[in-house]
Design a protein around this motif. Sequence first.
Motif, PDB file in Angstrom:
ATOM      1  N   GLU A  38      30.149  35.424  50.901  1.00  0.00           N
ATOM      2  CA  GLU A  38      30.633  36.272  49.818  1.00  0.00           C
ATOM      3  C   GLU A  38      30.558  35.470  48.532  1.00  0.00           C
ATOM      4  O   GLU A  38      31.066  34.351  48.457  1.00  0.00           O
ATOM      5  CB  GLU A  38      32.063  36.730  50.087  1.00  0.00           C
ATOM      6  CG  GLU A  38      32.571  37.700  49.062  1.00  0.00           C
ATOM      7  CD  GLU A  38      33.962  38.222  49.401  1.00  0.00           C
ATOM      8  OE1 GLU A  38      34.268  39.332  48.954  1.00  0.00           O
ATOM      9  OE2 GLU A  38      34.730  37.526  50.091  1.00  0.00           O
ATOM     10  N   ASN A  39      29.891  36.029  47.514  1.00  0.00           N
ATOM     11  CA  ASN A  39      29.717  35.354  46.229  1.00  0.00           C
ATOM     12  C   ASN A  39      29.937  36.338  45.097  1.00  0.00           C
ATOM     13  O   ASN A  39      29.581  37.510  45.217  1.00  0.00           O
ATOM     14  CB  ASN A  39      28.297  34.798  46.073  1.00  0.00           C
ATOM     15  CG  ASN A  39      28.024  33.639  46.986  1.00  0.00           C
ATOM     16  OD1 ASN A  39      28.806  32.712  47.075  1.00  0.00           O
ATOM     17  ND2 ASN A  39      26.908  33.695  47.690  1.00  0.00           N
ATOM     18  N   LEU A  40      30.486  35.842  44.006  1.00  0.00           N
ATOM     19  CA  LEU A  40      30.581  36.604  42.773  1.00  0.00           C
ATOM     20  C   LEU A  40      30.180  35.670  41.641  1.00  0.00           C
ATOM     21  O   LEU A  40      30.813  34.632  41.424  1.00  0.00           O
ATOM     22  CB  LEU A  40      31.988  37.138  42.538  1.00  0.00           C
ATOM     23  CG  LEU A  40      32.205  37.865  41.215  1.00  0.00           C
ATOM     24  CD1 LEU A  40      31.364  39.140  41.164  1.00  0.00           C
ATOM     25  CD2 LEU A  40      33.667  38.177  41.002  1.00  0.00           C
ATOM     26  N   TYR A  41      29.108  36.027  40.963  1.00  0.00           N
ATOM     27  CA  TYR A  41      28.636  35.245  39.817  1.00  0.00           C
ATOM     28  C   TYR A  41      28.742  36.118  38.585  1.00  0.00           C
ATOM     29  O   TYR A  41      28.637  37.346  38.665  1.00  0.00           O
ATOM     30  CB  TYR A  41      27.172  34.828  40.001  1.00  0.00           C
ATOM     31  CG  TYR A  41      26.923  33.978  41.210  1.00  0.00           C
ATOM     32  CD1 TYR A  41      27.255  32.625  41.214  1.00  0.00           C
ATOM     33  CD2 TYR A  41      26.356  34.525  42.355  1.00  0.00           C
ATOM     34  CE1 TYR A  41      27.027  31.848  42.325  1.00  0.00           C
ATOM     35  CE2 TYR A  41      26.118  33.740  43.475  1.00  0.00           C
ATOM     36  CZ  TYR A  41      26.451  32.398  43.462  1.00  0.00           C
ATOM     37  OH  TYR A  41      26.225  31.634  44.558  1.00  0.00           O
ATOM     38  N   PHE A  42      28.932  35.490  37.426  1.00  0.00           N
ATOM     39  CA  PHE A  42      28.929  36.238  36.185  1.00  0.00           C
ATOM     40  C   PHE A  42      28.386  35.386  35.063  1.00  0.00           C
ATOM     41  O   PHE A  42      28.391  34.151  35.133  1.00  0.00           O
ATOM     42  CB  PHE A  42      30.327  36.767  35.845  1.00  0.00           C
ATOM     43  CG  PHE A  42      31.398  35.724  35.753  1.00  0.00           C
ATOM     44  CD1 PHE A  42      31.733  35.164  34.544  1.00  0.00           C
ATOM     45  CD2 PHE A  42      32.063  35.312  36.897  1.00  0.00           C
ATOM     46  CE1 PHE A  42      32.718  34.208  34.468  1.00  0.00           C
ATOM     47  CE2 PHE A  42      33.065  34.356  36.820  1.00  0.00           C
ATOM     48  CZ  PHE A  42      33.387  33.801  35.602  1.00  0.00           C
ATOM     49  N   TYR A  43      27.868  36.069  34.051  1.00  0.00           N
ATOM     50  CA  TYR A  43      27.249  35.404  32.909  1.00  0.00           C
ATOM     51  C   TYR A  43      27.604  36.185  31.660  1.00  0.00           C
ATOM     52  O   TYR A  43      27.572  37.412  31.684  1.00  0.00           O
ATOM     53  CB  TYR A  43      25.730  35.355  33.080  1.00  0.00           C
ATOM     54  CG  TYR A  43      25.042  34.742  31.903  1.00  0.00           C
ATOM     55  CD1 TYR A  43      24.937  33.369  31.770  1.00  0.00           C
ATOM     56  CD2 TYR A  43      24.515  35.531  30.893  1.00  0.00           C
ATOM     57  CE1 TYR A  43      24.324  32.803  30.676  1.00  0.00           C
ATOM     58  CE2 TYR A  43      23.898  34.980  29.801  1.00  0.00           C
ATOM     59  CZ  TYR A  43      23.811  33.620  29.690  1.00  0.00           C
ATOM     60  OH  TYR A  43      23.209  33.048  28.605  1.00  0.00           O
ATOM     61  N   PRO A  44      27.938  35.634  30.553  1.00  0.00           N
ATOM     62  CA  PRO A  44      28.029  34.200  30.278  1.00  0.00           C
ATOM     63  C   PRO A  44      29.317  33.604  30.823  1.00  0.00           C
ATOM     64  O   PRO A  44      30.203  34.304  31.234  1.00  0.00           O
ATOM     65  CB  PRO A  44      27.991  34.127  28.765  1.00  0.00           C
ATOM     66  CG  PRO A  44      28.504  35.441  28.299  1.00  0.00           C
ATOM     67  CD  PRO A  44      28.163  36.434  29.360  1.00  0.00           C
ATOM     68  N   LYS A  45      29.397  32.313  30.745  1.00  0.00           N
ATOM     69  CA  LYS A  45      30.483  31.465  31.250  1.00  0.00           C
ATOM     70  C   LYS A  45      30.407  31.442  32.759  1.00  0.00           C
ATOM     71  O   LYS A  45      31.247  31.268  33.491  1.00  0.00           O
ATOM     72  CB  LYS A  45      31.841  31.887  30.745  1.00  0.00           C
ATOM     73  CG  LYS A  45      31.955  31.804  29.245  1.00  0.00           C
ATOM     74  CD  LYS A  45      33.328  32.209  28.793  1.00  0.00           C
ATOM     75  CE  LYS A  45      33.396  32.199  27.288  1.00  0.00           C
ATOM     76  NZ  LYS A  45      34.654  32.613  26.762  1.00  0.00           N
TER      77      LYS A  45
END
Length: 92
Positions: A85-92
């Motif tokens: 399970e992964n959650l990535y976000f952009y920016p920061k």
Amino acid sequence: VLYGRNASGKSNLLLALKQFVELVSNSGENKVEEQISEYEPFSCDLSTLSAPTEFEISFLLRNENKQLIKYFYQISFNKTEIILENLYFYPK
């Protein structure tokens, strides 16, 4: 809006999204001895009968400062456990 020819997979896409939402919404409720009810392997291919189910979704949201944030969420599971399970976000 979702449109397409007959038998092109529109209903299956909606069903997959429903299963995805249920899995994420109920993720804290699964007990160790329970099976994950959303697990439905592709039964037409014997090599995938025990393969994990994988969902990925990306979406855009504005934060409290009206800045646009891009999110990418990924989950992989079999009938007894969440494998990834992964959650990535952009920016920061």
